[in-house]
Design an enzyme around this catalytic site. Structure first.
Site, short mmCIF file in Angstrom:
data_model
loop_
_atom_site.label_atom_id
_atom_site.label_comp_id
_atom_site.label_asym_id
_atom_site.label_seq_id
_atom_site.Cartn_x
_atom_site.Cartn_y
_atom_site.Cartn_z
N GLY A 214 0.97 -1.23 -0.10
CA GLY A 214 0.03 0.33 0.10
C GLY A 214 1.04 1.09 0.04
O GLY A 214 1.64 1.68 -0.23
N ASN A 215 0.19 2.71 0.53
CA ASN A 215 0.94 4.08 0.22
C ASN A 215 0.47 4.50 1.54
O ASN A 215 -0.70 4.87 2.03
CB ASN A 215 0.83 4.69 -0.58
CG ASN A 215 -0.35 4.31 -1.84
OD1 ASN A 215 -0.93 5.65 -1.40
ND2 ASN A 215 -0.92 4.02 -2.24
N HIS A 216 1.29 5.70 1.14
CA HIS A 216 1.02 6.27 2.33
C HIS A 216 -0.79 8.17 2.39
O HIS A 216 -0.99 8.31 3.12
CB HIS A 216 1.68 7.39 2.76
CG HIS A 216 2.80 6.69 4.07
ND1 HIS A 216 2.97 6.43 5.38
CD2 HIS A 216 4.48 7.01 3.27
CE1 HIS A 216 3.69 6.16 5.39
NE2 HIS A 216 4.62 5.69 4.41
#
Ligand code: CTP
Length: 415
Positions: A214-216
């Site tokens: 995933g990512n922020h």
């Protein structure tokens, strides 16, 4: 562009149901959004909540007596007529079965109903009652009649009712009512009849049933864009990966997890899309295969092989061809850590975009998980603008204003 409720006059009718206590939160939300809120209570509403509660929240007198006279600019005016004429929006929350019936029949025997009858603008009702009362043909007929006159409804929702039973009849949450109120006020705005599709959030690419790549991204920017477009009258579809913020009300939502699912959703919506805005942080890579059972830890290193995901905006850009006729406008974001301008311009070109919004995600006040953004806008025409530090809401409103201006210049008919 100030937020839609700023300086607006809202009438909040409160009728006698237990959900009346929730309307205090609604009055507070409306007041905080800079609306001037006049609360009108029925006699039974005052058995549930004291008028002084609303008075303290709105800093305005609460109205309930039909014979009370009203002073406005030094002039004595008839209360209900003055209130009805000055209002931009009339919300009734909760709207009980009895209140719905009285509104549908045009009765005018208390302050709420007489003001409603004197009022001509947009009206939003939030019904709240027992399931059987809501489903009763009498209530349904009244609702259909009111809808036929152009009255809007929010809810009722399914859930636990005051009786302890579960069913349909629970008043929509104050935040939902607030969001739909913004949509109702935005109707007839410059984006009326324009379908805007916005991607938001960070996609999740499964490694196994419990883990993902995933990512922020929190989805804040995409959600702010959806609200800004809605408040300008657009028909908004938000295609979103998991969000860390409240999703907006009054917009259609398509919930996805992966880049592939987001790609498919956007492609499905594309024929009906006028404006596409890619605010999602789409994973560029996904695990080649996702395990069906949880991966157990083992000694040594673990290698996850990754493959490319589809690039949504690039695919749309290719379909648009050199004429870029459909969708009428495509806006992308470039979240960069270095080589800012060069990367943004390269994406504008490669993805065949009309406009790209660059933000430096290494700056502490810009990018992921903060409420502000400092962006630079690059347009196809070669125009470049550095915008000052703004909240994400302000950036979203400024982008949508640009969309309005660009659409205005196109020789194109709205739906
Ligand atoms: N985007 C997209 N589909 C992808 C990747 C990105 O639609 N698979 C969109 C984003 O929503 C954004 C724009 O393309 O509007 C640029 O995203 P960004 O992550 O900055 O660029 P990438 O294309 O991923 O390029 P790079 O990884 O080289 O920075």
């Amino acid at each position: 562009m100030p937020p839609i409720l700023n300086g607006k006059r809202v009438l909040l009718g409160v009728s006698g149901g237990i959900a009346a206590y929730k309307s205090v939160a609604l009055a507070s939300r409306l007041t905080q959004a800079n609306a001037q809120v006049d609360v009108i209570m029925t006699a039974s509403a005052m058995k549930f909540v004291a008028p002084v509660t609303f008075q303290a929240i709105t800093q305005r007198p609460v109205v309930h007596d039909i014979f009370e006279s009203w002073h406005d600019a030094g002039r004595l005016r008839i209360g209900h007529v003055a209130l009805a004429q000055a209002a931009d929006l009339f919300i009734v929350a909760p709207a009980t079965a009895h209140t719905l019936a009285r509104l549908a029949l045009g009765m005018a025997d208390d302050m709420l109903s007489i003001t409603a009858l004197s009022y001509k603008g947009p009206m939003l009702l939030a019904p709240a009652m027992e399931t059987r009362m809501w489903q009763h043909p009498a209530t349904q007929e009244h609702v259909a009649r009111l809808r036929g006159w152009g009255v809007d409804f929010v809810g009722p929702a399914q859930g636990r009712l005051a009786s302890g039973e579960y069913g349909e009849g629970r008043m929509a949450e104050p935040e939902e009512i607030f969001e739909v109120a913004c949509k109702v006020l935005g109707r007839g705005g410059p984006l009326e009849g324009v379908r805007v599709v916005i991607t938001a959030g960070g996609t999740r690419e499964p490694i196994d049933p419990v883990r993902f790549v995933g990512n922020h991204s929190t989805g804040k920017m995409g959600v702010a864009l959806a609200r800004a477009a809605r408040d300008l009258g657009a028909e908004v579809v938000l295609v979103h990966a998991p969000l860390a913020v409240h999703p907006p009300g009054g917009v259609e939502r398509v919930s996805v997890q992966t880049a592939q699912e987001m790609f498919e959703a956007v492609m499905r919506l594309l024929p009906e899309t006028d404006v596409l805005i890619g605010a999602a942080a789409v994973a560029d890579y996904r695990p080649v295969s996702s395990e069906t059972t949880k991966i157990k830890k083992m000694p040594g290193q673990q290698i996850i092989r990754l493959e490319r995901t589809p690039d949504i905006l690039a695919a749309v850009g290719e379909m648009r061809g050199p004429e870029r006729r459909h969708p009428r406008l495509v806006v992308g974001f470039a979240a960069e850590t270095d080589n800012w301008e060069q990367n943004a311009l390269e994406k504008l070109e490669r993805k065949n975009l009309d406009l790209i919004v660059l933000n430096d995600v290494t700056a502490p006040d810009s990018g992921f998980a903060v409420d502000t953004n400092r962006v630079t806008l690059f347009e196809r025409s070669g125009n470049r603008e550095d915008w000052p530090l703004m909240t994400k809401e302000e950036v979203a409103q400024a982008i949508m204003q640009r969309v309005v201006a660009r659409l205005g210049r196109l020789d194109w008919k709205k739906r």
